[in-house]
Design an enzyme around this catalytic site. Structure first.
Site: not given
Length: 540
Positions: A127, A207, A231
């Site tokens: 990420k 996210s 997330s």
């Protein structure tokens, strides 16, 4: 229960019935040997005899040990898939120019029998809020799109030391969904909008949107996500993959763009539980075969009857809709048929947790983002970041708001007694919500739906509601794990498992048994749209 070393667990999995029969979702597919001649097209399920949709790390390592697969061939296969498939879903921000060099170094180690562990030669996506010294780390914001960080995040150092191939960086909800009051999950100014691979006009949740969507599309073997509240697990559930939010502190947050040191954690995501567990062992620093340290997974997930006698509390959450509730009813029946005892529960204190969490996060974000920005080029603190967003149109391309930034700027300092009282009450109530529920019903885990069916992506509307299932474990700092439970139409829904502090190994073992029983993973079909409409939700 007797514990096993990571090495022993991996060896056991190679001969376990689960792998002998195939990975979840692979029951009807025979394992193929490496094919002669030119490889099939990059978007074909089988590439050089390996079905990237279903293959596990132990299976890959067994092929590498036999010499029928190399890390370089595996890395090239994933790079080809990214080139062929990612334009549909926009999950990968950038690939790593050094990936093939890293794979070639792993080739040499495999040839000479000097493998560093289960992740040696395995392609991993990060990420893009995880610092990498050789690639930009942006948190999705053009404010950080300049020079890369000076050093790797601690977890990246562990991955490199374990021989993993850093394949690239995944898109995310900008600033991990902590900027606007009505954000659109999966959108960032740097990466644009990530799409759900199952139905492309649906949202991937946030996210860790790019990490989960990339895994669903088989663009990497594993990926790293981060979570403050939801997330990791919400994107995992909504994209039909596995996501583990570790116990707070098990994985170092050094070098990860923060929201709150009191709740933030990075964690592993994969298409199956064993790959997730092996990655956690590396991230937590417990996978050094040479020193004999181990994660300590129990064998409940690898032996027949692993669910027999287990007690699971089902938190139904009917607010997620009748179709999800019906799926939970079917899931409970499947677990009972495998010998588990499933009782319905309602963890207490949820309204109070919802009232306190957000104000506490505002204070913590101001403290922690100021400290992080001081280590990077660009805005030096939150006030400068707010001004940057006001003057850069790219930051307003999907949604213009930065209400959370503005509220954090004027929130009480973390030295303020009002803040300290909030965080103390949050810690107490969140832990009691899980501990008291588990003790009252003598549970091995609490289960709930991870997510509703994916909503349509809409910048003007944004995401609507916070999904409540992730909050108790996220605020308490306890582990949670989402595994595929099934689908509503084309859209995946996960089953979220929660347990007590540092019970990550037990939770992963139980998750492996649940995964094998439900056998719910299905490859996406990249449909352009679906006729039904679902309301929005979000995770941080």
């Amino acid at each position: 229960m007797k514990k096993r070393s990571l090495t022993a667990l991996t060896a056991a999995l190679l001969v376990a019935p689960l792998l002998a029969a195939g990975a979840p979702g692979q029951r009807a597919q025979a394992a193929a040997s490496v094919a002669d001649g030119p490889p099939p097209p990059a978007d074909a399920p089988l590439i050089r005899g390996v079905d990237l949709d279903t293959v596990t790390i132990p299976e890959l390592q067994a092929r590498m040990e036999r010499g029928s697969l190399t890390p370089s061939a595996l890395t090239r296969a994933y790079l080809r898939r990214i080139e062929a498939i990612d334009p549909k879903i926009n999950a990968v921000l950038r690939t790593n120019p050094a990936a093939l060099r890293q794979a070639a170094a792993s080739d040499v180690r495999h040839r000479h029998g000097k493998v560093l562990g289960p992740l040696d030669g395995i392609p991993v996506l990060l990420k893009d809020n995880v610092n990498t010294r050789d690639m930009p780390t942006t948190a999705g914001s053009s404010a950080l799109a300049g020079r890369p960080p000076e050093t790797d995040a601690a977890l990246v150092k562990r991955l490199r030391a374990a021989g993993a191939v850093i394949l690239g960086k995944a898109n995310l909800s900008e600033w991990a969904n902590f900027r606007a009051a009505r954000p659109t999950s999966g959108w960032s100014a740097v990466g644009g909008q990530t799409h759900n691979p199952y139905v492309l006009d649906r949202n991937p949740c946030g996210s860790s949107s790019g990490s989960a969507a990339a895994l669903a599309a088989s663009l990497a073997q594993v990926a790293i996500g981060t979570e403050t509240d939801g997330s990791i697990v919400c994107p995992a559930g909504m994209n039909g993959v596995v996501g583990h939010k570790p116990s707070l502190g098990l994985v170092s947050q050094s070098g990860v763009v923060p929201i709150s040191a009191e709740q933030d954690t990075a964690g592993p995501m994969a298409r199956n539980v064993i790959d997730t567990a092996l990655t956690l062992a590396v991230l937590s620093g417990r996978d050094h075969v040479r020193t004999g340290s181990a994660l300590g997974l129990t064998d409940v997930g690898t032996r027949p009857g692993g669910l027999r006698g287990k007690r699971i509390g089902l938190w139904r959450l009917p607010s997620l809709g009748t179709e999800v509730d019906a799926l939970m009813t079917r899931t409970a029946a499947q677990l009972r048929a495998a010998g588990a005892q499933v009782v319905e529960v309602a963890p207490p204190y949820q309204e109070r947790l919802a009232a306190l969490e957000f104000p506490a996060l505002l204070s913590e974000f101001h403290r922690d983002i100021d400290a992080y920005l001081a280590t990077r080029g660009g805005p030096r603190n939150l006030a400068e970041l707010i001004e940057f967003n006001r003057t850069h149109p790219a930051e307003q391309a999907c949604f213009a708001g930065q209400e959370l930034f503005e509220q954090a700027l004027v929130a009480p300092a973390t030295t303020d007694p009002r803040y300290r009282a909030m965080r103390a009450e949050l810690k107490d109530l969140s832990r009691r919500s899980i501990d008291e529920t588990m003790a009252a019903h003598h549970l091995d885990a609490i289960a709930s739906p991870t997510n509703p069916p994916a909503w349509t992506t809409d910048c003007a509307r944004g995401d609507n509601d916070v999904i409540p299932s992730s909050t108790p474990a996220a605020v308490a700092g306890y582990p949670s794990l989402s595994v595929p439970a099934g689908s509503v139409g084309e859209l995946p829904v996960g089953l979220l498992l929660m347990a007590g502090d540092r019970q990550d190994a037990e939770l992963l073992s139980l998750g492996a048994a649940v995964e094998r029983r439900l056998d719910a993973w299905r490859a996406p079909r990249y449909l352009p749209t679906s006729p039904s409409r679902t309301s929005g939700s979000t995770g941080r």
